[in-house]
Design a protein around this motif. Structure first.
Motif, PDB file in Angstrom:
ATOM      1  N   PHE A  55      34.796  43.031  38.509  1.00 28.77           N
ATOM      2  CA  PHE A  55      36.171  42.543  38.377  1.00 28.77           C
ATOM      3  C   PHE A  55      36.195  41.091  37.898  1.00 28.77           C
ATOM      4  CE2 PHE A  55      38.175  45.600  41.714  1.00 28.77           C
ATOM      5  CZ  PHE A  55      38.249  46.604  40.767  1.00 28.77           C
ATOM      6  N   ALA A  56      35.305  40.262  38.421  1.00 29.55           N
ATOM      7  CA  ALA A  56      35.254  38.852  38.001  1.00 29.55           C
ATOM      8  C   ALA A  56      34.981  38.765  36.503  1.00 29.55           C
ATOM      9  CB  ALA A  56      34.182  38.103  38.785  1.00 29.55           C
ATOM     10  N   HIS A  57      34.049  39.583  36.044  1.00 35.40           N
ATOM     11  CA  HIS A  57      33.721  39.608  34.614  1.00 35.40           C
ATOM     12  C   HIS A  57      34.939  40.031  33.792  1.00 35.40           C
ATOM     13  CE1 HIS A  57      31.300  40.124  31.012  1.00 35.40           C
ATOM     14  NE2 HIS A  57      31.825  41.337  30.881  1.00 35.40           N
ATOM     15  N   GLN A  58      35.620  41.061  34.235  1.00 38.64           N
ATOM     16  CA  GLN A  58      36.798  41.540  33.515  1.00 38.64           C
ATOM     17  C   GLN A  58      37.914  40.500  33.517  1.00 38.64           C
ATOM     18  OE1 GLN A  58      37.644  45.270  35.419  1.00 38.64           O
ATOM     19  NE2 GLN A  58      36.235  46.391  34.105  1.00 38.64           N
ATOM     20  N   ARG A  66      41.637  32.033  37.633  1.00 40.52           N
ATOM     21  CA  ARG A  66      41.941  31.986  39.075  1.00 40.52           C
ATOM     22  C   ARG A  66      41.521  33.294  39.753  1.00 40.52           C
ATOM     23  NH1 ARG A  66      47.724  31.206  39.461  1.00 40.52           N
ATOM     24  NH2 ARG A  66      47.802  33.455  39.204  1.00 40.52           N
ATOM     25  N   THR A  67      41.870  34.424  39.150  1.00 37.39           N
ATOM     26  CA  THR A  67      41.514  35.715  39.742  1.00 37.39           C
ATOM     27  C   THR A  67      40.013  35.970  39.600  1.00 37.39           C
ATOM     28  OG1 THR A  67      43.731  36.510  39.249  1.00 37.39           O
ATOM     29  CG2 THR A  67      42.094  38.170  39.788  1.00 37.39           C
ATOM     30  N   LEU A 123      43.766  45.916  34.868  1.00 37.53           N
ATOM     31  CA  LEU A 123      44.562  44.704  34.817  1.00 37.53           C
ATOM     32  C   LEU A 123      44.409  43.920  36.112  1.00 37.53           C
ATOM     33  CD1 LEU A 123      47.732  46.313  33.220  1.00 37.53           C
ATOM     34  CD2 LEU A 123      45.987  44.941  32.079  1.00 37.53           C
ATOM     35  N   PRO A 124      44.624  42.598  36.073  1.00 36.07           N
ATOM     36  CA  PRO A 124      44.418  41.766  37.262  1.00 36.07           C
ATOM     37  C   PRO A 124      45.155  42.275  38.502  1.00 36.07           C
ATOM     38  CG  PRO A 124      44.707  40.376  35.350  1.00 36.07           C
ATOM     39  CD  PRO A 124      44.973  41.791  34.897  1.00 36.07           C
ATOM     40  N   HIS A 125      46.421  42.619  38.372  1.00 36.25           N
ATOM     41  CA  HIS A 125      47.195  43.076  39.522  1.00 36.25           C
ATOM     42  C   HIS A 125      46.573  44.340  40.123  1.00 36.25           C
ATOM     43  CE1 HIS A 125      50.869  43.151  41.955  1.00 36.25           C
ATOM     44  NE2 HIS A 125      50.811  44.474  41.839  1.00 36.25           N
ATOM     45  N   GLN A 174      47.352  36.752  49.027  1.00 32.28           N
ATOM     46  CA  GLN A 174      47.850  35.507  48.435  1.00 32.28           C
ATOM     47  C   GLN A 174      47.741  35.571  46.906  1.00 32.28           C
ATOM     48  OE1 GLN A 174      45.614  32.055  49.667  1.00 32.28           O
ATOM     49  NE2 GLN A 174      47.292  30.664  49.178  1.00 32.28           N
ATOM     50  N   ALA A 175      46.629  36.071  46.416  1.00 28.79           N
ATOM     51  CA  ALA A 175      46.445  36.191  44.966  1.00 28.79           C
ATOM     52  C   ALA A 175      47.431  37.193  44.376  1.00 28.79           C
ATOM     53  CB  ALA A 175      45.008  36.601  44.648  1.00 28.79           C
ATOM     54  N   LEU A 176      47.695  38.289  45.092  1.00 29.19           N
ATOM     55  CA  LEU A 176      48.662  39.277  44.618  1.00 29.19           C
ATOM     56  C   LEU A 176      50.058  38.672  44.496  1.00 29.19           C
ATOM     57  CD1 LEU A 176      47.639  42.561  46.438  1.00 29.19           C
ATOM     58  CD2 LEU A 176      48.106  42.330  43.994  1.00 29.19           C
ATOM     59  N   ALA A 177      50.414  37.826  45.443  1.00 32.18           N
ATOM     60  CA  ALA A 177      51.733  37.194  45.405  1.00 32.18           C
ATOM     61  C   ALA A 177      51.866  36.293  44.178  1.00 32.18           C
ATOM     62  CB  ALA A 177      51.965  36.397  46.682  1.00 32.18           C
TER      63      ALA A 177
END
Length: 191
Positions: A55-58, A66-67, A123-125, A174-177
């Motif tokens: 996920f970090a790579h993507q 940030r994500t 996607l990030p979300h 927190q990241a989702l928000a």
């Protein structure tokens, strides 16, 4: 098919069947609850670390620093958990996670979710939602072990890991928000 009649008798003779010697039933390997706990917990942590690295790579590929940083941090923590578990279980004979997943270990259940395929362009979300679900499963697993294990060391370790998973859940929430939910059409995602 060969005839089973004997010459001149007119009666049928039972066919000769070779019987194989019955092999002893394969018993499931017996591992204690401590060994099964370590095997499952190591698998959970390793799988989470690998998934978070991906996920970090993507996310870095999307330019979402940030994500990507959050997933890198989570990958480090999960890898550290796996190392702690490996150190504590050194010298024990542990079942393989494949034995557990296939039900080949008596009294075991697979707790590690299988991520055999990952969307090419998550996607990030959605990655955060997948991570949140994984962390919640891990926390529930450690809480269940804490509440049911007869081994005081396992209860203590499970409680500590459940607290850390709760912290990871808070980070992801927190990241989702902060992460907008973007909806793409499938034809926009084609190469």
């Amino acid at each position: 098919m060969a005839s089973t009649k004997t010459k001149g008798s007119g009666s049928r003779k039972a066919p000769q069947v070779r019987r194989r010697r019955a092999s002893p039933a394969r018993a499931k390997p017996r591992f204690g609850p401590v060994e099964v706990f370590y095997a499952q917990a190591i698998a959970i942590e390793r799988e989470a670390a690998a998934r978070y690295r991906e996920f970090a790579h993507q996310m870095a590929g999307y330019g979402n620093a940030r994500t990507a940083e959050l997933f890198q941090r989570l990958a480090r923590f999960e890898a550290e958990h796996a190392e702690q578990l490996l150190e504590k279980s050194a010298g024990m004979k542990l079942p393989s996670i494949e034995q557990i997943r296939r039900g080949l270990v008596e009294g075991s259940r697979a707790e590690a979710a299988t991520y055999e395929f990952l969307y090419r362009r998550v996607l990030p979300h959605h990655a955060l939602l997948m991570a949140l679900a994984g962390e919640r499963r891990a926390k529930a697993y450690f809480e269940r072990v804490r509440g049911t294990s007869a081994d005081p060391e396992i209860r203590k370790l499970s409680a500590a890991f459940a607290r850390e998973e709760a912290e990871h859940i808070a980070w992801i929430e927190q990241a989702l928000a902060a992460e907008p939910q973007i909806v793409h059409r499938f034809d926009e995602l084609a190469d």
